[in-house]
Design a protein around this motif. Structure first.
Motif, PDB file in Angstrom:
ATOM      1  N   TYR A  72       0.840  -1.205   0.000  1.00 45.17           N
ATOM      2  CA  TYR A  72       0.000   0.000   0.000  1.00 45.17           C
ATOM      3  C   TYR A  72       0.876   1.256   0.000  1.00 45.17           C
ATOM      4  O   TYR A  72       0.626   2.200  -0.752  1.00 45.17           O
ATOM      5  CB  TYR A  72      -0.907  -0.038   1.235  1.00 45.17           C
ATOM      6  N   THR A 130      -3.742  -1.603  -4.570  1.00 46.09           N
ATOM      7  CA  THR A 130      -3.422  -2.650  -3.580  1.00 46.09           C
ATOM      8  C   THR A 130      -4.452  -3.779  -3.679  1.00 46.09           C
ATOM      9  O   THR A 130      -4.087  -4.966  -3.724  1.00 46.09           O
ATOM     10  CB  THR A 130      -3.432  -2.061  -2.153  1.00 46.09           C
ATOM     11  N   PRO A 149      -2.847   0.538   5.735  1.00 42.35           N
ATOM     12  CA  PRO A 149      -3.939   0.451   4.745  1.00 42.35           C
ATOM     13  C   PRO A 149      -5.283   0.320   5.459  1.00 42.35           C
ATOM     14  O   PRO A 149      -5.357  -0.295   6.527  1.00 42.35           O
ATOM     15  CB  PRO A 149      -3.609  -0.820   3.964  1.00 42.35           C
TER      16      PRO A 149
END
Lengths: 190, 147
Positions: free
Chosen positions: A31, A48, B58
């Motif tokens: 990411y 991602t 993330p």
């Protein structure tokens, strides 16, 4: 801890549990690689997600000829470069994306004085802009080296180039970054 | 002075990939080239800026979305397999049943002497034409029994 290659071989037999372990292990570096390649949170998220879905779909063709890390970053680097090409064709500038998504440099914890901290923050902002102005291949190479800690040899494997070509690519990227930082500071003498 | 070669060496040095001989050569050059000394300082600054870039986590939604996609895909594949496998298994069972029935019938016939003697009338096999090999064989056998 289970070995990445063993896990990937299990994934190639359709094991979603092994896939989850690999994804939990690598989603953060992947990411961040995309975040620094695109300068956009939204694009980094999409890429991602797409990378891991593609990896699962093509897992049956996986052959453990290199380390899992280089295998993974090979896919990521290809995706980042082709994404940059498409974006260039669309005419979307990285810098607009950067400011829209608020991709800020690190917190200004360096230096004791507020002025110094502000100056440091501005410098990092200028660095990020310079990074996003690099050609996609050079940007990927410098991020793989400095951000992800891959060796020249590993980057050569990832990018399908020779080690001297990678050295030269990274050196040229640094020349441009140095040039832009000097320009930012009004010392454009390179 | 050709500084391009030394810029490549400075980049290698920054990455810890410059050997001892290269280090010596570079240090000698830096001693006499202020431009490369300045360049080296800026390179160190770029490296520091890069290292200080934030490492963002993330969003958890990415993992969830990917797992939902691939598990959904696996379920679809399983459903497809189920749609094919159940009728195939039914046909296979029928074929096996048919095969077993034939084998059972043959086994029963074997138990009853195959039923072949009745069909061919082999109880009359002793009635061989005169001078035939069968008659000679029967005569020899009967003679043997007598003896």
């Amino acid at each position: 801890m289970r070995d990445d290659v063993d896990l990937m071989l299990q994934v190639s037999r359709g094991d979603t549990g092994a896939f989850r372990i690999l994804m939990e292990r690598y989603q953060k570096p992947v990411y961040n690689f995309f975040l620094r390649s695109t300068g956009s949170i939204e694009d980094a998220e999409d890429l991602t997600q797409q990378l891991f879905i593609n990896m699962f779909r093509s897992a049956r063709r996986y052959r453990p000829s290199s380390s899992f890390k280089t295998y993974l970053y090979r896919i990521a680097a290809n995706m980042a470069v082709s994404f940059a090409r498409k974006r260039r064709r669309r005419g979307t500038g990285s810098l607009e994306v950067l400011s829209e998504d608020g991709f800020e440099p690190a917190s200004n914890g360096v230096g004791g004085m507020p002025d110094e901290a502000a100056e440091r923050g501005e410098l990092k902002g200028a660095y990020v802009e310079a990074l996003l102005r690099l050609p996609a291949g050079q940007r990927a190479a410098i991020e793989l080296r400095v951000g992800r800690g891959l060796s020249y040899r590993e980057i050569a494997e990832v990018m399908g180039k020779s080690v001297p070509a990678v050295e030269s690519m990274i050196s040229r990227a640094r020349e441009k970054l140095a040039h832009d930082l000097r320009a930012f500071r009004g010392k454009d003498e390179l | 002075m050709d500084c391009n070669r030394f810029r490549l060496m400075l980049s290698r040095e920054l990455d810890g990939e410059l050997d001892a001989r290269g280090q010596d050569e570079l240090q000698r050059h830096l001693g006499e080239c202020p431009e490369c000394r300045g360049y080296r300082l800026v390179l160190l600054e770029t490296a520091a800026c890069h290292r200080e870039l934030p490492e963002a986590g993330p969003p958890p939604a990415i993992l969830a979305a990917v797992m939902a996609e691939i598990e959904g895909r696996n379920r679809d594949a399983a459903a497809w397999w189920y749609r094919i496998a159940v009728p195939a298994a039914a046909v296979l069972i029928m074929l096996l049943g048919l095969g077993a029935g034939v084998s059972l019938n043959e086994a029963m016939l074997a138990e009853n002497g195959n039923g072949v003697e009745e069909v061919l009338g082999l109880e009359q096999l002793d009635d061989y034409p005169p001078g035939s090999f069968g008659e000679i064989l029967v005569a020899a056998t009967e003679g043997g029994d007598d003896g």
